[in-house]
Design an enzyme around this catalytic site. Structure first.
Site, short mmCIF file in Angstrom:
data_model
loop_
_atom_site.label_atom_id
_atom_site.label_comp_id
_atom_site.label_asym_id
_atom_site.label_seq_id
_atom_site.Cartn_x
_atom_site.Cartn_y
_atom_site.Cartn_z
N TRP A 127 0.85 -1.19 0.00
CA TRP A 127 0.00 0.00 0.00
C TRP A 127 0.88 1.25 0.00
O TRP A 127 1.89 1.32 0.72
CB TRP A 127 -0.90 -0.03 1.24
CG TRP A 127 -1.77 1.17 1.42
CD1 TRP A 127 -2.54 1.78 0.50
CD2 TRP A 127 -1.97 1.91 2.65
NE1 TRP A 127 -3.21 2.85 1.05
CE2 TRP A 127 -2.87 2.95 2.37
CE3 TRP A 127 -1.46 1.78 3.94
CZ2 TRP A 127 -3.28 3.86 3.33
CZ3 TRP A 127 -1.87 2.68 4.90
CH2 TRP A 127 -2.77 3.71 4.60
N ASP A 208 -1.81 -6.31 8.46
CA ASP A 208 -2.72 -5.21 8.14
C ASP A 208 -3.98 -5.84 7.54
O ASP A 208 -3.93 -6.42 6.45
CB ASP A 208 -2.06 -4.25 7.16
CG ASP A 208 -2.88 -2.98 6.93
OD1 ASP A 208 -4.03 -2.92 7.41
OD2 ASP A 208 -2.37 -2.05 6.28
N LYS A 243 -13.67 0.30 5.10
CA LYS A 243 -14.26 -0.34 3.94
C LYS A 243 -15.47 -1.18 4.32
O LYS A 243 -16.55 -1.03 3.75
CB LYS A 243 -13.22 -1.21 3.23
CG LYS A 243 -11.92 -0.51 2.86
CD LYS A 243 -12.12 0.66 1.94
CE LYS A 243 -10.82 1.20 1.38
NZ LYS A 243 -9.87 1.74 2.36
#
Length: 393
Positions: A127, A208, A243
Site C-alpha cells: 500500500w 494489516d 471499507k
C-alpha cells in the site's frame, strides 16, 4: 523556523481526486480513489450504520472523553471478529484507533519502544502509504518479493526464500486479504508455508487487515491471522472499519497485540496506552460506538453481513464484467488476472505512459502503476472503459 522547509510532494491518489473533479468530460471514469462505490457511482452510508446512528442519537447522553484505549465494547467485538477463538484472551490486547492508519502508527510507536532500530519488512509492492507512514514514524523498512508485474502472479517461492533470510526478531508486514495494490492473496497452503517460515525464523507477523469481508467471507478473510496466532508467540494486527462498514471519514480502526503470556500482555497494554497518550490522547468515539452497536446486536450484525456480501459481490461482478469486455475488445491481450484478484484493487497491467494516455485522451483516471479500484466500474461505463484501454494498448 519555516524558511528551511520545502513543499512536500503531492499525494498521487489524492491529487487524482482534484483532477477528476475538474475534468468536464461527462464520460470520465475514476478508478483511482480507494472508496467503495455502488452501481450509481455513490459511496453510501450503509443502512445498518444509519440504524445504529439513530440509536445513538436516541440514547447517547454524553460526549465526555473516553479512555486512551477507546470503547470497551468495540474493542471486545473487534478482537472477536479478528481472532475468533484462535488465541487465548489472556495473551491479547486490543485498543481502538483512528482508522487503519492510526492503528499502524501506534503499532510503529510501540515497536520502536520494544526494539529500537527494528526493521519491518513490507511486500513489493505494498500500500502506497505504508512506507511513508511507518518510515516517517522512525522504523527502518526493507522489502520482500511479492508480485510478478509481468505475469500477474504471486512470487511465492521468492517470497518464502526472502522471508527465510530475514534476521530473527524482525517484523514482517502482511496483508491478511485483498492485497493492496495487487489484489492477489496467498492460498491457504501458501499461508501455511509463510507461517512455517515465520515461526522457524522467530519473526513477528505484523498483519494489516483493512478489508475483512471483502474477499470471501469474514471468517475466511481472517484465516491468516488466526492460523498465525496458533503458530507464533507474538503478533500485531491493525484493523480498519473504513471499507467493511463504509466509515471512511469517521476514522475507525483497532489494534491488537498477541503476547507470549499474561504478564507480557499487561506490559504491552500499559505501553500502548502510553503511546496513544503521546500522539492523540483519546480516539474519536462516534464511529467506534456505531460499530460496537452493530456487532453487539444480533439483528444489526446479521443485516451488516448481508450488506457486506452485497458489496463483495459487486466488486467480483465488476472484475468479471471488465475482463469479459476486454477479452472482446482487446483479444490479443490477457486480462484474466482481473478475475483472480480479490477486493477493491488490482493492477490493470499497462505502462505509466498508457495510464497517462488514458487520462489525457479518455478521462480515465488511475495511479501511474495502473492500480485500479474496481468499484469505479459500472455496467454503464464498462464498454467505454474497455474501448479506451484497447485504444492505448
Amino acid at each position: 523556523m519555516f524558511e528551511t522547509l520545502e513543499a512536500a510532494p503531492a499525494d498521487a491518489i489524492l491529487g487524482l481526486i482534484t483532477e477528476h473533479k475538474n475534468d468536464p468530460r461527462p464520460n470520465k471514469v475514476d478508478l483511482g480513489v480507494g472508496v467503495f462505490r455502488t452501481a450509481a457511482g455513490e459511496t453510501p452510508v450503509l443502512n445498518v450504520v444509519k440504524k445504529a446512528e439513530q440509536r445513538l442519537v436516541d440514547t447517547q447522553d454524553s460526549k465526555a472523553y473516553i479512555g486512551t484505549a477507546g470503547d470497551p465494547g468495540f474493542n471486545a467485538a473487534m478482537q472477536e471478529l479478528t481472532f475468533g477463538d484462535a488465541a487465548d484472551e489472556k495473551r491479547l490486547v486490543t485498543i481502538q484507533a483512528p482508522g487503519g492508519s492510526g492503528s499502524l502508527r501506534v503499532a510503529a510507536g510501540l515497536i520502536l519502544r520494544a526494539r529500537p532500530g527494528a526493521t519491518v519488512w513490507v511486500s513489493d509492492p505494498t500500500w502506497a502509504n505504508h512506507i511513508p507512514l511507518l518510515g516517517g514514524a522512525g522504523l527502518k523498512l526493507e522489502s520482500y518479493p511479492y508480485y510478478d508485474t509481468m505475469n500477474h502472479v504471486l512470487r511465492i517461492d521468492a517470497m518464502l526464500d526472502a522471508l527465510g533470510k530475514i534476521p530473527v526478531g524482525d517484523a514482517v508486514l502482511l496483508h491478511a486479504c485483498c492485497h493492496n495494490p495487487s489484489g492477489l492473496d496467498p492460498s491457504v497452503d501458501e499461508w501455511h508455508a509463510i507461517a512455517d517460515v515465520i515461526a522457524e525464523r522467530e519473526l513477528v507477523p505484523f498483519v494489516d487487515m483493512a478489508y475483512q469481508g471483502f474477499a470471501t467471507s469474514l471468517s475466511d478473510d481472517a484465516y491468516p491471522v488466526r492460523h498465525l496466532a496458533g503458530r507464533v508467540p507474538e503478533m500485531i494486527v491493525a484493523n480498519s472499519c473504513s471499507k467493511n462498514f463504509g466509515l471512511y471519514r469517521d476514522r475507525v480502526g483497532s489494534l491488537s497485540f498477541l503476547t507470549a503470556d499474561e504478564a507480557a500482555r499487561d506490559i504491552v497494554n500499559s505501553q500502548v496506552n502510553n503511546v496513544v497518550r503521546t500522539i492523540y490522547s483519546v480516539p474519536p468515539d462516534h464511529g467506534a460506538v456505531v460499530v460496537s452497536t452493530i456487532l453487539n446486536d444480533a439483528d444489526l450484525r446479521a443485516a451488516w453481513r448481508v450488506e457486506l456480501a452485497e458489496m463483495r459481490g459487486r466488486l467480483r461482478e465488476m472484475r468479471v464484467l471488465l475482463a469479459d469486455a476486454l477479452a472482446a475488445k482487446a483479444p490479443g491481450h490477457d486480462f484474466s488476472h482481473l478475475t483472480r484478484a480479490r477486493g477493491m484493487f488490482c493492477f490493470l497491467g499497462v505502462t505509466p505512459e498508457q495510464v497517462l494516455r488514458l487520462k489525457k485522451d479518455f478521462g480515465v483516471y488511475m495511479v501511474s502503476s495502473s492500480r485500479i479500484n474496481t468499484a469505479g466500474i459500472t455496467a454503464d461505463n464498462v464498454n467505454y472503459l474497455a474501448d479506451a484501454i484497447a485504444a492505448v494498448l
